[in-house]
Design a protein around this motif. Structure first.
Motif, mmCIF file in Angstrom:
data_model
loop_
_atom_site.group_PDB
_atom_site.id
_atom_site.type_symbol
_atom_site.label_atom_id
_atom_site.label_comp_id
_atom_site.label_asym_id
_atom_site.label_seq_id
_atom_site.Cartn_x
_atom_site.Cartn_y
_atom_site.Cartn_z
ATOM 1 N N UNK A 47 37.644 51.964 53.215
ATOM 2 C CA UNK A 47 38.947 51.957 52.544
ATOM 3 C C UNK A 47 38.799 52.231 51.054
ATOM 4 N N UNK A 48 37.750 51.659 50.464
ATOM 5 C CA UNK A 48 37.517 51.871 49.044
ATOM 6 C C UNK A 48 37.194 53.337 48.766
ATOM 7 N N UNK A 49 36.419 53.955 49.646
ATOM 8 C CA UNK A 49 36.064 55.361 49.470
ATOM 9 C C UNK A 49 37.294 56.263 49.531
ATOM 10 N N UNK A 50 38.342 55.794 50.193
ATOM 11 C CA UNK A 50 39.595 56.551 50.259
ATOM 12 C C UNK A 50 40.480 56.299 49.038
ATOM 13 N N UNK A 51 40.016 55.445 48.139
ATOM 14 C CA UNK A 51 40.797 55.134 46.940
ATOM 15 C C UNK A 51 41.961 54.200 47.209
ATOM 16 N N UNK A 52 41.850 53.364 48.253
ATOM 17 C CA UNK A 52 42.982 52.545 48.678
ATOM 18 C C UNK A 52 42.826 51.070 48.323
ATOM 19 N N UNK A 53 41.738 50.703 47.666
ATOM 20 C CA UNK A 53 41.454 49.295 47.370
ATOM 21 C C UNK A 53 41.317 49.117 45.855
ATOM 22 N N UNK A 54 41.871 48.013 45.349
ATOM 23 C CA UNK A 54 41.685 47.708 43.927
ATOM 24 C C UNK A 54 41.623 46.196 43.740
ATOM 25 N N UNK A 55 40.890 45.745 42.710
ATOM 26 C CA UNK A 55 40.805 44.306 42.443
ATOM 27 C C UNK A 55 41.990 43.837 41.604
ATOM 28 N N UNK A 56 42.488 42.660 41.924
ATOM 29 C CA UNK A 56 43.524 42.030 41.105
ATOM 30 C C UNK A 56 43.001 40.677 40.638
ATOM 31 N N UNK A 57 43.363 40.290 39.433
ATOM 32 C CA UNK A 57 42.775 39.110 38.807
ATOM 33 C C UNK A 57 43.796 38.002 38.550
ATOM 34 N N UNK A 58 45.037 38.226 38.929
ATOM 35 C CA UNK A 58 46.083 37.237 38.679
ATOM 36 C C UNK A 58 45.869 36.004 39.567
ATOM 37 N N UNK B 205 43.729 49.700 33.735
ATOM 38 C CA UNK B 205 42.875 50.847 34.035
ATOM 39 C C UNK B 205 41.763 50.458 35.002
ATOM 40 N N UNK B 206 41.270 51.440 35.733
ATOM 41 C CA UNK B 206 40.149 51.187 36.632
ATOM 42 C C UNK B 206 38.926 50.721 35.850
ATOM 43 N N UNK B 207 38.746 51.253 34.649
ATOM 44 C CA UNK B 207 37.602 50.847 33.833
ATOM 45 C C UNK B 207 37.685 49.374 33.452
ATOM 46 N N UNK B 208 38.890 48.904 33.119
ATOM 47 C CA UNK B 208 39.067 47.494 32.785
ATOM 48 C C UNK B 208 38.846 46.606 33.998
ATOM 49 N N UNK B 209 39.318 47.050 35.137
ATOM 50 C CA UNK B 209 39.083 46.266 36.362
ATOM 51 C C UNK B 209 37.585 46.170 36.653
ATOM 52 N N UNK B 210 36.877 47.277 36.507
ATOM 53 C CA UNK B 210 35.437 47.281 36.741
ATOM 54 C C UNK B 210 34.726 46.352 35.763
ATOM 55 N N UNK B 211 35.154 46.368 34.514
ATOM 56 C CA UNK B 211 34.543 45.501 33.499
ATOM 57 C C UNK B 211 34.738 44.031 33.846
ATOM 58 N N UNK B 212 35.926 43.676 34.295
ATOM 59 C CA UNK B 212 36.214 42.271 34.599
ATOM 60 C C UNK B 212 35.473 41.810 35.853
ATOM 61 N N UNK B 213 35.324 42.707 36.822
ATOM 62 C CA UNK B 213 34.522 42.363 37.994
ATOM 63 C C UNK B 213 33.074 42.124 37.591
ATOM 64 N N UNK B 214 32.532 43.012 36.749
ATOM 65 C CA UNK B 214 31.141 42.885 36.315
ATOM 66 C C UNK B 214 30.925 41.610 35.504
ATOM 67 N N UNK B 215 31.979 41.144 34.841
ATOM 68 C CA UNK B 215 31.885 39.910 34.055
ATOM 69 C C UNK B 215 31.920 38.661 34.925
ATOM 70 N N UNK B 216 32.135 38.850 36.214
ATOM 71 C CA UNK B 216 32.105 37.716 37.133
ATOM 72 C C UNK B 216 33.425 36.998 37.311
ATOM 73 N N UNK B 217 34.523 37.585 36.848
ATOM 74 C CA UNK B 217 35.828 36.941 37.013
ATOM 75 C C UNK B 217 36.224 36.902 38.500
ATOM 76 N N UNK B 218 36.920 35.848 38.913
ATOM 77 C CA UNK B 218 37.413 35.814 40.295
ATOM 78 C C UNK B 218 38.466 36.899 40.515
ATOM 79 N N UNK B 219 38.485 37.440 41.704
ATOM 80 C CA UNK B 219 39.449 38.503 42.004
ATOM 81 C C UNK B 219 39.742 38.548 43.494
#
Length: 293
Positions: free
Chosen positions: A92-103, A136-150
């Motif tokens: 699903x991610x390879x199809x561009x259909x998945x994204x992380x949310x941090x709320x 942005x996707x870049x911000x989402x990637x940064x927050x995931x790499x920082x270990x934030x829950x999502x």
């Protein structure tokens, strides 16, 4: 060589003791499997590691055996198949259909409270209201790499556009069949995985049904609307679509569906009071004749 017989499954979560509502679902699966010359499988849906406990899993086996049910072995336990869910999630991610949310839940609740009349999903929960393009996707990637829950969410608009029109075949308890149009957009951007668990109920159930060769899904009417999400995921993952039967629910004296969360009387308690398996069948609305047929 694969078994071409119809395949049914009973799939409880070991987060409490089974009650009459579970008995109804298990007995109906057994009755329909017998009527079609099919197979009965048991699946333990234990992806929620914080609530699922081994003593409840043992009680499931004990209660079903007491009811006179038998099922194929080995039993599929979801906690042993995380790699299968990761693989589906990756597709699903390879199809561009998945994204992380941090709320957080609190943030979502406050946002909904600030928007009176915000639409809800078929279960009555507010639709997710933070658009994917707000970050942005870049911000989402940064927050995931920082270990934030999502939570990982399905981009419903993109997914539904890719899948196109969807439907499923609904077979009533009496055997009549009707085609239902699926409406996955009604659910909004559903959670399909979390940081700590690479799946959700929606994703795991479609992967499991396909892996186990399930041809008939027989479950409570409270899950009928969720079939729209399941048909969407089946289409996106190139998985087969079972036939569905969403049976009527048993209600308590206050008109609420039986549930572990409200402390509905368990099968173990009924057994301790001297209620017999045949009496449970009568209470569950699946008489012995269906078992013997």
């Amino acid at each position: 060589m694969s078994d071409a017989r119809p395949a049914f499954r009973f799939a409880p979560s070991p987060n409490g003791l089974l009650h009459l509502g579970h008995a109804r679902s298990a007995l109906l699966n057994d009755a329909m499997a017998r009527a079609t010359g099919g197979r009965l499988l048991l699946r333990i849906e234990d992806i929620d590691v914080t609530r699922c406990r081994p003593e409840f899993e043992a009680a499931i086996h004990e209660d079903l055996a007491w009811l006179g049910l038998d099922w194929e072995r080995p039993v599929r336990r979801q906690s042993e198949h995380m790699d299968s869910y990761r693989a589906a999630l990756a597709r699903l991610d390879a199809l561009g259909l998945v994204y992380p949310s941090f709320e957080s839940r609190a943030e979502i609740r406050r946002a909904v409270e600030a928007r009176p009349g915000w639409p809800v999903d078929p279960d009555g929960a507010p639709l997710f209201l933070f658009p994917r393009d707000a970050m942005s996707d870049a911000e989402r990637t940064r927050r995931m790499a920082a270990g934030e829950p999502y939570a990982l969410r399905l981009d419903m608009a993109r997914a539904a556009d890719r899948a196109g029109p969807l439907d499923w075949q609904e077979v009533s308890e009496a055997g009549d069949s009707v085609t239902h149009a699926a409406d996955p957009r009604a659910w909004g951007d559903v959670v399909i995985a979390r940081k700590e668990v690479p799946t959700s109920y929606h994703l795991a159930v479609v992967v499991d049904d396909a892996r186990q060769g399930i041809t008939h899904v027989v479950r409570g009417a409270d899950l009928q609307a969720a079939t729209s999400v399941h048909r969407l995921l089946q289409r996106l993952l190139d998985l087969p679509a079972p036939l569905y039967t969403h049976h009527t629910l048993l209600l308590d004296e206050e008109g609420r569906k039986l549930s572990k969360s409200i402390g509905s009387q368990s099968l173990r308690d009924l057994r301790a009071k001297g209620v017999t398996p045949d009496e449970v069948r009568q209470l569950a609305g699946v008489p012995s004749a269906a078992h013997d047929g």
